[in-house]
Structures are given as structure tokens and as C-alpha cells.
Write an enzyme that holds these catalytic residues in place. Structure first.
Site, PDB file in Angstrom:
ATOM      1  N   LYS A  93      -4.084   3.132   2.246  1.00  0.00           N
ATOM      2  CA  LYS A  93      -4.259   4.387   1.503  1.00  0.00           C
ATOM      3  C   LYS A  93      -3.548   4.322   0.166  1.00  0.00           C
ATOM      4  CE  LYS A  93      -7.025   7.228   3.270  1.00  0.00           C
ATOM      5  NZ  LYS A  93      -8.221   7.474   2.502  1.00  0.00           N
ATOM      6  N   TYR A 127     -11.483  -1.186   2.694  1.00  0.00           N
ATOM      7  CA  TYR A 127     -10.219  -0.539   3.003  1.00  0.00           C
ATOM      8  C   TYR A 127      -9.038  -1.496   2.868  1.00  0.00           C
ATOM      9  CZ  TYR A 127      -6.583   2.181   5.151  1.00  0.00           C
ATOM     10  OH  TYR A 127      -5.417   2.855   5.364  1.00  0.00           O
ATOM     11  N   ASP A 154       2.882  -0.318  -2.417  1.00  0.00           N
ATOM     12  CA  ASP A 154       3.304  -0.787  -1.088  1.00  0.00           C
ATOM     13  C   ASP A 154       3.278  -2.310  -1.178  1.00  0.00           C
ATOM     14  OD1 ASP A 154       3.349  -1.711   1.538  1.00  0.00           O
ATOM     15  OD2 ASP A 154       1.835  -0.280   2.268  1.00  0.00           O
TER      16      ASP A 154
HETATM   17  P1  13P Z   1      -0.535   2.406   4.041  1.00  0.00           P
HETATM   18  O1  13P Z   1      -1.511   2.699   2.941  1.00  0.00           O
HETATM   19  O2  13P Z   1       0.647   3.319   3.991  1.00  0.00           O
HETATM   20  O3  13P Z   1      -0.157   0.955   4.047  1.00  0.00           O
HETATM   21  O4  13P Z   1      -1.242   2.757   5.402  1.00  0.00           O
HETATM   22  C1  13P Z   1      -2.168   1.908   5.935  1.00  0.00           C
HETATM   23  C2  13P Z   1      -2.596   2.249   7.307  1.00  0.00           C
HETATM   24  O5  13P Z   1      -3.682   1.858   7.668  1.00  0.00           O
HETATM   25  C3  13P Z   1      -1.729   3.020   8.208  1.00  0.00           C
HETATM   26  O6  13P Z   1      -2.266   3.132   9.507  1.00  0.00           O
HETATM   27 MG    MG Z   2       1.856   3.664   2.351  1.00  0.00          MG
HETATM   28 MG    MG Z   3       1.323  -0.378   4.236  1.00  0.00          MG
HETATM   29 MG    MG Z   4      -0.969   2.634   0.920  1.00  0.00          MG
END
Ligand code: 13P
Ligand code: MG
Ligand code: MG
Ligand code: MG
Ligand code: 13P
Length: 360
Positions: free
Chosen positions: A229, A226, A10
């Protein structure tokens, strides 16, 4: 031998975490086109699931090839510069370091790679996820390679009847164990069910030929806090000794609950969608999975066919929306909210730290 490498990251999206815009995807594609002209790649396809860009690359350099990994890294670096210019959200989000040293592992991008002898006909599926974790594949890969109620070939096809080996990763120790199915099926399930700790890393035939591989990088464990994801990918070989394409897809007909969704902190159903519908919007979700089908032809990627772009998955999507509604009604309560041991790696520990001396 041919190698299929899927490397993903990402590097920015709009608005918020919804979708990598097509001009960003085009920029990344340009770098791979150069890599193909230079002979690093035989072929490539740039896919997209939500805010994640997925580089599907075929070549003959084997897994963990510095040439291929550095090409992917360059593509994501160049994309990040462009994402910054465009003011995208989370520009360079998954690139945790700017010091590339031969391999993207440990630097933020996820990778799933396998090297094999291309069969006369080589159908391959690439699954791309957003808003979830590598362990989201535990349930469907178990169904695909071990559950005869899902994969009829385990019963009907002599070339599948002996079963498969599962390589299972313990996230926290970083070690893997290989267990044999059906012989050790109950042991396998006792690990795979604990999705916060164990993840399938790969599946192989009993003769060692690769059948499936998952990107198992855990971003939050790498970064210590964090940072979004992991949004995993998986590669699955099909037909002639492997599950039929329809058997592999059948494993996603039930939208099981996976960790991820909003702020990576909630359980929600994994919705199978087309690439076009991989735009997680409700509460940044629900989590998505896209299935791209290719035929390899001397390393060339014929396809893809966007496999969940089919009315036979409408019921799964409807069920996912119903489950999403049901889960959302829990608000900040478990089991919509992840368990405490998983939240340990998100922002909640800071709240708990702040309140520590308020507990008398
Ligand atoms: P991503 O890992 O897809 O960027 O998602 C992060 C997130 O916190 C979505 O609410
Ligand atoms: Mg993502
Ligand atoms: Mg993202
Ligand atoms: Mg992600
Ligand atoms: P076809 O007759 O359409 O090739 O189908 C073969 C098959 O086994 C499908 O699962």
C-alpha cells in the site's frame, strides 16, 4: 520562504510488514544528519508508522528540489542495503527503480511538500499512515477544512469563515481540479466520497496560501501490480487562519473505514495511535495514523509532540477495535474485501484470468 518536505518509503520491516526496526531508522537518520551538516537541510525528524519510515525535512530549496529529493533517495538506498544485511522483510519494498533522476516522484517513495512564508508562530502537524491509501485523508481533511460541526473556527473565526479551496486528484487520469468550499461543497463531496478514484492533493486558503498537502502517489498504479500500500502522509498548518490544532485532530476522532489493511485488499477503520503504538499487528492492521506536532522556528523543527498519545483518543481506538472485529467477521466477503475495481490492481485478476475459460 521555508519548505517542509515529508518523503516516505517502506524499505523493510520485522516481522513481515509490522515495524521498521529502530536500528534501520537510525541508519536512515544518519544520512539526514549528514545532509543537515552539509547545509542541504535546516532541520529534520525521522518518524515511523508501522513499516514506513517518514523523513520530515525543513529547508529553503523549494518543493521538488533535486538536492532534497536525492538526499532522501540516498537515505532510503543506504537503508535498503542495511535492511538486506539484516534480512528484513520487504527490503527496499517501495523503491521501484534504481535510477534516480532528480525527483523521487514515480520511483516509489511518497512525498508531501509545501513552501510558505513562516508566520510569527507556525504550528504544523504531520500525519503518518500505514496500511492504507492517500484517499484515507479525504474524510478527515474534509472535516478539518469544511465541516463546522468538527472545526468550530469555520463559524467562530473570521479568518476561517471564507472557507478553503480543495485540489482534487483523479488517480486514473492523473489530472487535478480545484473546487471552492463552501460554494461547491456538494460537488466536492460527490468526488471525495469515491475514495477509489479521487483523492485530496492539497488544500489552500482562498488567497492561495497552502494549508494542507497529501502524498498522492499510488504505488500499485505505478508498478502495475500490487507492491504494498501507498501508506500516505499529510502536512497541515494550524492556528491563525487555519484550523486550531485540536480542530485538526478532532477530524480523526471517528475511525472511518479506509482501504488497505491485510494485503492492501480490505476496508478497515483508521486507528489514531502514538508513534510507539504504530505497530499494525491484527490482520496486519487495523490501519494506523500518527500525528506529530511541530512548531517551526526559522525553519527549525521544535518538537515533535506525539499528539494521539493522549487518553482523549482512547474512545476512538476502542471504536476502531470494535469496527475491526465487526469487519473481520466478514472474512473474504465485501464490503470488508475491497470492491472489484480496486482489486483489479492486486492479485485477484490473476485468479480471475486462470478461471476465465471455466465460465461456460
Ligand atoms: P505495506 O504497504 O505496509 O507494506 O503493507 C503490505 C501488506 O500487504 C500488508 O498486509
Ligand atoms: Mg506500510
Ligand atoms: Mg511493508
Ligand atoms: Mg506500503
Ligand atoms: P488557551 O486559553 O489554553 O490558550 O486556549 C485557547 C484556545 O482557543 C483553544 O482552542
Amino acid at each position: 520562504m521555508v519548505t517542509l518536505s515529508v518523503i516516505k518509503a517502506d524499505i523493510g520491516s520485522l516481522p513481515g510488514h509490522v515495524r521498521a526496526p529502530s536500528k534501520l531508522v537510525d541508519r536512515v537518520r544518519g544520512v539526514l544528519e549528514d545532509g543537515k551538516s552539509d547545509g542541504v537541510l535546516i532541520d529534520y525528524y525521522v518518524g515511523c508508522c508501522g513499516d514506513d519510515i517518514d523523513l520530515v525535512m525543513s529547508h529553503d530549496h523549494g518543493v521538488d528540489s533535486e538536492e532534497v529529493h536525492s538526499l532522501a533517495w540516498d537515505a532510503f538506498q543506504e537503508g535498503t542495503e542495511f535492511a538486506k544485511e539484516l534480512g528484513l522483510y520487504g527490503a527496499g519494498q517501495d523503491l521501484l527503480s534504481d535510477a534516480f533522476s532528480g525527483n523521487v516522484k514515480g520511483l516509489g517513495p511518497g512525498s508531501a511538500e509545501m513552501e510558505f512564508d513562516e508566520r510569527e508562530s507556525e504550528p504544523i502537524l504531520v500525519f503518518l499512515c500505514d496500511k492504507t491509501s492517500p484517499s484515507a485523508f479525504n474524510y478527515p481533511l474534509f472535516k478539518m477544512f469544511a465541516d463546522p460541526f468538527s472545526t468550530s473556527g469555520l463559524v467562530l473565526d473570521p479568518s476561517l469563515h471564507e472557507g478553503f479551496d480543495f485540489e482534487i486528484l483523479d488517480y486514473y487520469e492523473g489530472d487535478t481540479a480545484t473546487l471552492s468550499c463552501p460554494e461547491e461543497m456538494y460537488d466536492i463531496l460527490s468526488l471525495l466520497g469515491i475514495v477509489s478514484k479521487y483523492s485530496i492533493e492539497s488544500v489552500s486558503k482562498k488567497d492561495g496560501r497552502p494549508a494542507a498537502v497529501v502524498s498522492t502517489e499510488k504505488l500499485n498504479l505505478m508498478a502495475g501490480e500490487y507492491v504494498g500500500k501507498d501508506d500516505p502522509v499529510a502536512v497541515v498548518r494550524c492556528q491563525s487562519g487555519f484550523p486550531a490544532v485540536g480542530e485538526a485532530l478532532e477530524a480523526f476522532s471517528f475511525p472511518h473505514l479506509v482501504p488497505g489493511w491485510m494485503r492492501g485488499s480490505h476496508n478497515g477503520p483508521l486507528m489514531p495511535v502514538s508513534e510507539e503504538d504504530a505497530t499494525p499487528t491484527r490482520f496486519d492492521g487495523p490501519p494506523r495514523v500518527v500525528a506529530l506536532g511541530f512548531q517551526l522556528n526559522n525553519g527549525k523543527l521544535e518538537g515533535p509532540r506525539d499528539l494521539f498519545d493522549d487518553p482523549s483518543f482512547n474512545t476512538a481506538r476502542k471504536k476502531a477495535n470494535e469496527a475491526a472485529e465487526y469487519m473481520r467477521n466478514h472474512g473474504p466477503f465485501q464490503p470488508h474485501l475491497l470492491s472489484e475495481d480496486e482489486l483489479e490492481y492486486t492479485t485477484v485478476p490473476k485468479v480471475l484470468e486462470k478461471l476465465e475459460n471455466r465460465f461456460k
